[in-house]
Design a protein around this motif. Structure first.
Motif, short mmCIF file in Angstrom:
data_model
loop_
_atom_site.label_atom_id
_atom_site.label_comp_id
_atom_site.label_asym_id
_atom_site.label_seq_id
_atom_site.Cartn_x
_atom_site.Cartn_y
_atom_site.Cartn_z
N ASN A 4 0.82 -1.22 0.00
CA ASN A 4 0.00 0.00 0.00
C ASN A 4 0.85 1.27 0.00
O ASN A 4 0.42 2.31 0.45
CB ASN A 4 -0.93 0.00 1.22
CG ASN A 4 -0.16 0.05 2.52
OD1 ASN A 4 1.04 -0.23 2.57
ND2 ASN A 4 -0.83 0.40 3.59
N ARG A 5 2.06 1.18 -0.52
CA ARG A 5 2.99 2.32 -0.49
C ARG A 5 3.57 2.62 -1.87
O ARG A 5 3.93 1.71 -2.61
CB ARG A 5 4.13 1.98 0.47
CG ARG A 5 5.11 3.07 0.64
CD ARG A 5 6.17 2.69 1.64
NE ARG A 5 7.19 3.72 1.63
CZ ARG A 5 8.33 3.66 2.25
NH1 ARG A 5 8.62 2.61 2.96
NH2 ARG A 5 9.19 4.64 2.17
N ILE A 6 3.66 3.91 -2.18
CA ILE A 6 4.29 4.37 -3.42
C ILE A 6 5.41 5.33 -3.03
O ILE A 6 5.19 6.26 -2.25
CB ILE A 6 3.30 5.08 -4.36
CG1 ILE A 6 2.24 4.09 -4.85
CG2 ILE A 6 4.02 5.73 -5.52
CD1 ILE A 6 1.14 4.74 -5.67
N SER A 7 6.61 5.10 -3.56
CA SER A 7 7.75 5.98 -3.31
C SER A 7 8.34 6.41 -4.64
O SER A 7 8.60 5.57 -5.50
CB SER A 7 8.84 5.25 -2.51
OG SER A 7 8.35 4.84 -1.27
N VAL A 8 8.51 7.71 -4.82
CA VAL A 8 9.10 8.24 -6.04
C VAL A 8 10.16 9.26 -5.66
O VAL A 8 9.90 10.16 -4.86
CB VAL A 8 8.04 8.92 -6.94
CG1 VAL A 8 8.68 9.43 -8.23
CG2 VAL A 8 6.88 7.99 -7.25
N ASP A 9 11.36 9.09 -6.21
CA ASP A 9 12.43 10.07 -6.04
C ASP A 9 12.66 10.78 -7.36
O ASP A 9 12.87 10.13 -8.39
CB ASP A 9 13.73 9.39 -5.61
CG ASP A 9 13.68 8.88 -4.18
OD1 ASP A 9 12.83 9.36 -3.40
OD2 ASP A 9 14.47 7.99 -3.84
N PHE A 10 12.57 12.10 -7.33
CA PHE A 10 12.82 12.92 -8.51
C PHE A 10 14.25 13.44 -8.42
O PHE A 10 14.69 13.90 -7.36
CB PHE A 10 11.85 14.09 -8.57
CG PHE A 10 10.41 13.67 -8.67
CD1 PHE A 10 9.85 13.42 -9.91
CD2 PHE A 10 9.63 13.50 -7.54
CE1 PHE A 10 8.52 13.03 -10.01
CE2 PHE A 10 8.31 13.11 -7.63
CZ PHE A 10 7.75 12.87 -8.86
N THR A 11 14.97 13.39 -9.52
CA THR A 11 16.35 13.88 -9.56
C THR A 11 16.50 14.97 -10.60
O THR A 11 15.60 15.19 -11.42
CB THR A 11 17.35 12.74 -9.89
OG1 THR A 11 17.17 12.36 -11.26
CG2 THR A 11 17.16 11.55 -8.98
N ASP A 12 17.67 15.60 -10.59
CA ASP A 12 17.99 16.55 -11.66
C ASP A 12 18.16 15.73 -12.95
O ASP A 12 18.34 14.51 -12.89
CB ASP A 12 19.25 17.34 -11.32
CG ASP A 12 20.48 16.46 -11.27
OD1 ASP A 12 21.23 16.44 -12.26
OD2 ASP A 12 20.67 15.77 -10.25
N PRO A 13 18.11 16.36 -14.13
CA PRO A 13 18.21 15.62 -15.38
C PRO A 13 19.48 14.79 -15.55
O PRO A 13 19.49 13.81 -16.29
CB PRO A 13 18.13 16.71 -16.45
CG PRO A 13 17.35 17.81 -15.80
CD PRO A 13 17.80 17.77 -14.35
N ASN A 14 20.57 15.15 -14.85
CA ASN A 14 21.82 14.40 -14.95
C ASN A 14 21.91 13.28 -13.92
O ASN A 14 22.95 12.61 -13.81
CB ASN A 14 23.02 15.33 -14.79
CG ASN A 14 23.13 16.31 -15.93
OD1 ASN A 14 22.78 16.00 -17.06
ND2 ASN A 14 23.60 17.50 -15.61
N VAL A 15 20.86 13.10 -13.12
CA VAL A 15 20.79 12.09 -12.06
C VAL A 15 21.98 12.22 -11.09
O VAL A 15 22.59 11.26 -10.68
CB VAL A 15 20.70 10.65 -12.64
CG1 VAL A 15 20.27 9.66 -11.57
CG2 VAL A 15 19.76 10.58 -13.81
N GLU A 16 22.30 13.46 -10.75
CA GLU A 16 23.41 13.72 -9.84
C GLU A 16 22.94 13.94 -8.40
O GLU A 16 23.72 13.77 -7.47
CB GLU A 16 24.20 14.94 -10.31
CG GLU A 16 24.89 14.69 -11.63
CD GLU A 16 25.55 15.94 -12.21
OE1 GLU A 16 26.48 15.76 -13.01
OE2 GLU A 16 25.13 17.07 -11.89
N ARG A 17 21.67 14.35 -8.23
CA ARG A 17 21.17 14.58 -6.88
C ARG A 17 19.65 14.45 -6.84
O ARG A 17 18.97 14.70 -7.84
CB ARG A 17 21.57 15.96 -6.36
CG ARG A 17 21.01 17.10 -7.17
CD ARG A 17 21.53 18.46 -6.69
NE ARG A 17 21.02 19.50 -7.56
CZ ARG A 17 19.86 20.13 -7.38
NH1 ARG A 17 19.10 19.85 -6.36
NH2 ARG A 17 19.48 21.08 -8.22
#
Length: 94
Positions: A44-57
């Motif tokens: 019952n859990r959704i986790s989303v991490d958004f990063t900068d376009p270069n996937v650096e942070r």
């Protein structure tokens, strides 16, 4: 926070946008663009991490929890925007 999730057997974030005051971030946007660094759906859990376009942070972290009973559905969670703040969310829509 706007989030569009596909109806695949795996979690597929199709589109999304975050607006906080004057600041806005969006998937695929020309200015202040972010991408989905990782996304998980478990029980019952959704986790989303958004990063900068270069996937650096990591730029933002979305954590949602849902409850289903009969025909009722509820979802809520938190949004943390790094360097900006943390926010409580109540989800609207299917």
């Amino acid at each position: 926070m706007d989030l569009t999730i596909g109806s695949l057997p795996v979690l597929s974030v199709i589109a999304g946008g975050i607006s906080i005051g004057e600041r806005s971030l969006s998937i695929g946007g020309a200015e202040n663009a972010v991408i989905v660094g990782q996304a998980f759906r478990e029980d019952n859990r959704i986790s989303v991490d958004f990063t900068d376009p270069n996937v650096e942070r990591i730029v933002a972290e979305l954590r949602l929890f849902e409850a289903l009973e009969e025909r009722d559905h509820a979802m809520a969670g938190t949004l943390r925007v790094i360097g900006q703040g943390a926010y409580a969310l109540t989800c609207v829509g299917p």
